[in-house]
Design a protein around this motif. Structure first.
Motif, PDB file in Angstrom:
ATOM      1  N   CYS A 263     -16.040  24.493  52.430  1.00 46.13           N
ATOM      2  CA  CYS A 263     -16.947  24.194  53.551  1.00 46.13           C
ATOM      3  C   CYS A 263     -17.842  23.001  53.242  1.00 46.13           C
ATOM      4  O   CYS A 263     -18.172  22.212  54.144  1.00 46.13           O
ATOM      5  CB  CYS A 263     -17.775  25.417  53.916  1.00 46.13           C
ATOM      6  SG  CYS A 263     -18.807  26.057  52.583  1.00 46.13           S
ATOM      7  N   PHE A 264     -18.220  22.817  51.979  1.00 45.29           N
ATOM      8  CA  PHE A 264     -19.064  21.680  51.602  1.00 45.29           C
ATOM      9  C   PHE A 264     -18.266  20.378  51.673  1.00 45.29           C
ATOM     10  O   PHE A 264     -18.772  19.349  52.125  1.00 45.29           O
ATOM     11  CB  PHE A 264     -19.646  21.891  50.212  1.00 45.29           C
ATOM     12  CG  PHE A 264     -20.438  23.168  50.095  1.00 45.29           C
ATOM     13  CD1 PHE A 264     -21.663  23.293  50.719  1.00 45.29           C
ATOM     14  CD2 PHE A 264     -19.935  24.255  49.408  1.00 45.29           C
ATOM     15  CE1 PHE A 264     -22.391  24.474  50.650  1.00 45.29           C
ATOM     16  CE2 PHE A 264     -20.645  25.439  49.323  1.00 45.29           C
ATOM     17  CZ  PHE A 264     -21.880  25.548  49.943  1.00 45.29           C
ATOM     18  N   ARG A 265     -17.035  20.430  51.219  1.00 47.62           N
ATOM     19  CA  ARG A 265     -16.156  19.262  51.330  1.00 47.62           C
ATOM     20  C   ARG A 265     -16.025  18.849  52.798  1.00 47.62           C
ATOM     21  O   ARG A 265     -16.152  17.663  53.147  1.00 47.62           O
ATOM     22  CB  ARG A 265     -14.783  19.592  50.759  1.00 47.62           C
ATOM     23  CG  ARG A 265     -13.773  18.459  50.879  1.00 47.62           C
ATOM     24  CD  ARG A 265     -12.337  18.952  50.733  1.00 47.62           C
ATOM     25  NE  ARG A 265     -12.161  19.777  49.552  1.00 47.62           N
ATOM     26  CZ  ARG A 265     -11.570  20.972  49.556  1.00 47.62           C
ATOM     27  NH1 ARG A 265     -11.123  21.486  50.687  1.00 47.62           N
ATOM     28  NH2 ARG A 265     -11.434  21.649  48.436  1.00 47.62           N
ATOM     29  N   GLU A 266     -15.780  19.824  53.673  1.00 50.19           N
ATOM     30  CA  GLU A 266     -15.587  19.533  55.095  1.00 50.19           C
ATOM     31  C   GLU A 266     -16.856  18.983  55.734  1.00 50.19           C
ATOM     32  O   GLU A 266     -16.800  18.082  56.582  1.00 50.19           O
ATOM     33  CB  GLU A 266     -15.117  20.804  55.798  1.00 50.19           C
ATOM     34  CG  GLU A 266     -13.734  21.259  55.355  1.00 50.19           C
ATOM     35  CD  GLU A 266     -13.462  22.731  55.599  1.00 50.19           C
ATOM     36  OE1 GLU A 266     -12.382  23.206  55.179  1.00 50.19           O
ATOM     37  OE2 GLU A 266     -14.317  23.416  56.205  1.00 50.19           O
ATOM     38  N   ALA A 267     -18.016  19.518  55.327  1.00 44.45           N
ATOM     39  CA  ALA A 267     -19.287  19.033  55.869  1.00 44.45           C
ATOM     40  C   ALA A 267     -19.540  17.580  55.457  1.00 44.45           C
ATOM     41  O   ALA A 267     -19.978  16.749  56.265  1.00 44.45           O
ATOM     42  CB  ALA A 267     -20.430  19.932  55.408  1.00 44.45           C
ATOM     43  N   LEU A 268     -19.260  17.268  54.191  1.00 47.62           N
ATOM     44  CA  LEU A 268     -19.407  15.889  53.723  1.00 47.62           C
ATOM     45  C   LEU A 268     -18.447  14.965  54.456  1.00 47.62           C
ATOM     46  O   LEU A 268     -18.822  13.851  54.855  1.00 47.62           O
ATOM     47  CB  LEU A 268     -19.151  15.827  52.217  1.00 47.62           C
ATOM     48  CG  LEU A 268     -20.214  16.463  51.322  1.00 47.62           C
ATOM     49  CD1 LEU A 268     -19.670  16.653  49.907  1.00 47.62           C
ATOM     50  CD2 LEU A 268     -21.472  15.627  51.290  1.00 47.62           C
TER      51      LEU A 268
ATOM     52  N   GLY B  68     -13.451  17.536  42.787  1.00 49.92           N
ATOM     53  CA  GLY B  68     -12.626  16.335  42.742  1.00 49.92           C
ATOM     54  C   GLY B  68     -12.195  15.850  44.108  1.00 49.92           C
ATOM     55  O   GLY B  68     -11.559  14.805  44.224  1.00 49.92           O
ATOM     56  N   SER B  69     -12.569  16.596  45.163  1.00 48.72           N
ATOM     57  CA  SER B  69     -12.111  16.240  46.509  1.00 48.72           C
ATOM     58  C   SER B  69     -13.234  15.721  47.396  1.00 48.72           C
ATOM     59  O   SER B  69     -13.004  15.388  48.554  1.00 48.72           O
ATOM     60  CB  SER B  69     -11.493  17.475  47.178  1.00 48.72           C
ATOM     61  OG  SER B  69     -12.475  18.483  47.392  1.00 48.72           O
ATOM     62  N   PHE B  70     -14.468  15.657  46.877  1.00 45.51           N
ATOM     63  CA  PHE B  70     -15.592  15.265  47.712  1.00 45.51           C
ATOM     64  C   PHE B  70     -15.618  13.760  47.935  1.00 45.51           C
ATOM     65  O   PHE B  70     -15.182  12.987  47.101  1.00 45.51           O
ATOM     66  CB  PHE B  70     -16.914  15.681  47.063  1.00 45.51           C
ATOM     67  CG  PHE B  70     -17.208  17.156  47.134  1.00 45.51           C
ATOM     68  CD1 PHE B  70     -16.218  18.071  47.442  1.00 45.51           C
ATOM     69  CD2 PHE B  70     -18.471  17.636  46.879  1.00 45.51           C
ATOM     70  CE1 PHE B  70     -16.481  19.427  47.493  1.00 45.51           C
ATOM     71  CE2 PHE B  70     -18.759  18.988  46.929  1.00 45.51           C
ATOM     72  CZ  PHE B  70     -17.756  19.883  47.235  1.00 45.51           C
ATOM     73  N   SER B  71     -16.157  13.384  49.097  1.00 42.66           N
ATOM     74  CA  SER B  71     -16.400  11.975  49.405  1.00 42.66           C
ATOM     75  C   SER B  71     -17.896  11.825  49.590  1.00 42.66           C
ATOM     76  O   SER B  71     -18.464  12.356  50.535  1.00 42.66           O
ATOM     77  CB  SER B  71     -15.649  11.578  50.674  1.00 42.66           C
ATOM     78  OG  SER B  71     -15.849  10.228  50.966  1.00 42.66           O
ATOM     79  N   LEU B  72     -18.560  11.116  48.666  1.00 43.17           N
ATOM     80  CA  LEU B  72     -20.011  11.114  48.621  1.00 43.17           C
ATOM     81  C   LEU B  72     -20.656   9.789  49.012  1.00 43.17           C
ATOM     82  O   LEU B  72     -21.851   9.745  49.267  1.00 43.17           O
ATOM     83  CB  LEU B  72     -20.482  11.488  47.209  1.00 43.17           C
ATOM     84  CG  LEU B  72     -20.154  12.916  46.759  1.00 43.17           C
ATOM     85  CD1 LEU B  72     -20.399  13.055  45.271  1.00 43.17           C
ATOM     86  CD2 LEU B  72     -20.995  13.910  47.522  1.00 43.17           C
TER      87      LEU B  72
END
Length: 287
Positions: free
Chosen positions: A89-94, A142-146
């Motif tokens: 859910c955090f990945r999707e929110a980012l 490893g999948s986040f876009s920050l």
């Protein structure tokens, strides 16, 4: 109005696993008419409904989107993954913030006026983006876009901020983290507020029977300690889940749960956002 749903997993070329059922962004966009105003640009609001990280509450999705749309926002509702016991859910929110910012020119959005709003568990999700900002690497698999995923403001509605301790909402913590105590501790938001956290408008009710008001009081105290701008509204009356506070978000059988006292939160939040620069812009006109 343009209304459609975007699959963020496709857009970010990431393969879902069996637990990742969310990542769908529904958009509500004003079309810039060449007759009305082809130069107008809008602030954006991304909505995270509540649902104890076990579901998504309809009362906190499209009724909220419609109100922000009417107030002059480009609006997005994220259907995020629930019951995953993971960081999905955090990945999707980012991704949602990053995607909106990347399409700011196409959708006539002011790229420095992108806010998030969340309710209850959705308030925790929005609050995580607000509190951590670009420091979400602690949760990154490893999948986040920050790079461009930090919102510019947050509206937190009766938010869950503690995933452990006496003031948590145990079902939400279980649905998100299972029995992982370390994961829960990383998501106790008040411990991670820092000087670069995102300004927030926070509201709650004293009568909230599911997410105690101490969640918002503690977050406001952490904001104060770290000198991060915030507004805090505590209303005496009102059960958990007030949503917009209007009949459009409630079933007729539940109207006795609506609190007239806190119905003004939406207008108060709009004024606060406007004071931070969130308003329709036209380079040729001073509004």
């Amino acid at each position: 109005m343009i209304h459609k749903t975007i699959d963020l997993y496709n857009e970010f070329t990431y393969t879902r696993d069996i637990r990742e059922t969310g990542g769908f962004l529904t958009v509500y966009l004003h079309e810039n008419s060449p007759i009305i105003n082809p130069y107008r640009k809008y602030p954006a609001m991304i909505v995270f409904p509540g649902g104890a990280y076990g579901g998504l509450c309809d009362r906190e999705s499209s009724p909220v989107a419609v109100r922000y749309f009417a107030a002059g926002y480009q609006v997005f509702v994220l259907a995020y993954t629930v019951n995953s016991r993971s960081v999905a859910c955090f990945r999707e929110a980012l991704w949602a913030v990053e995607y909106v910012r990347a399409h700011a020119d196409m959708w006539h959005i002011l790229s420095d006026q992108i806010a998030v709003i969340g309710f209850s568990a959705g308030g925790h999700l929005a609050g995580t983006l607000a509190v951590y900002g670009n420091n979400l690497r602690e949760l990154d698999d490893g999948s986040f876009s920050l790079a461009n995923s930090k919102p510019d403001a947050a509206v937190l509605c009766y938010p869950l901020t503690a995933l452990s301790g006496k003031y948590t909402h145990a079902p939400s913590a279980e649905n998100l983290c299972g029995s992982d105590a370390v994961f829960k501790k990383k998501l106790d938001l008040c411990s991670y507020v820092h000087a670069a956290s995102v300004p927030a408008f926070i509201w709650h009710t004293l009568e909230d029977e599911l997410v105690p008001v101490e969640n918002s009081l503690s977050l406001a105290a952490a904001y104060r300690k770290n000198k991060v701008p915030f507004a805090l509204h505590i209303y005496e009356k009102g059960r958990h889940g007030q949503a917009t506070g209007r009949i459009d978000a409630w079933d007729s059988s539940m109207l006795d749960g609506l609190s007239k006292e806190c119905i003004g939160w939406f207008d108060s939040a709009l004024v606060w956002l406007e004071s931070r620069g969130f308003c329709i812009s036209d380079p040729r006109v001073s509004f």
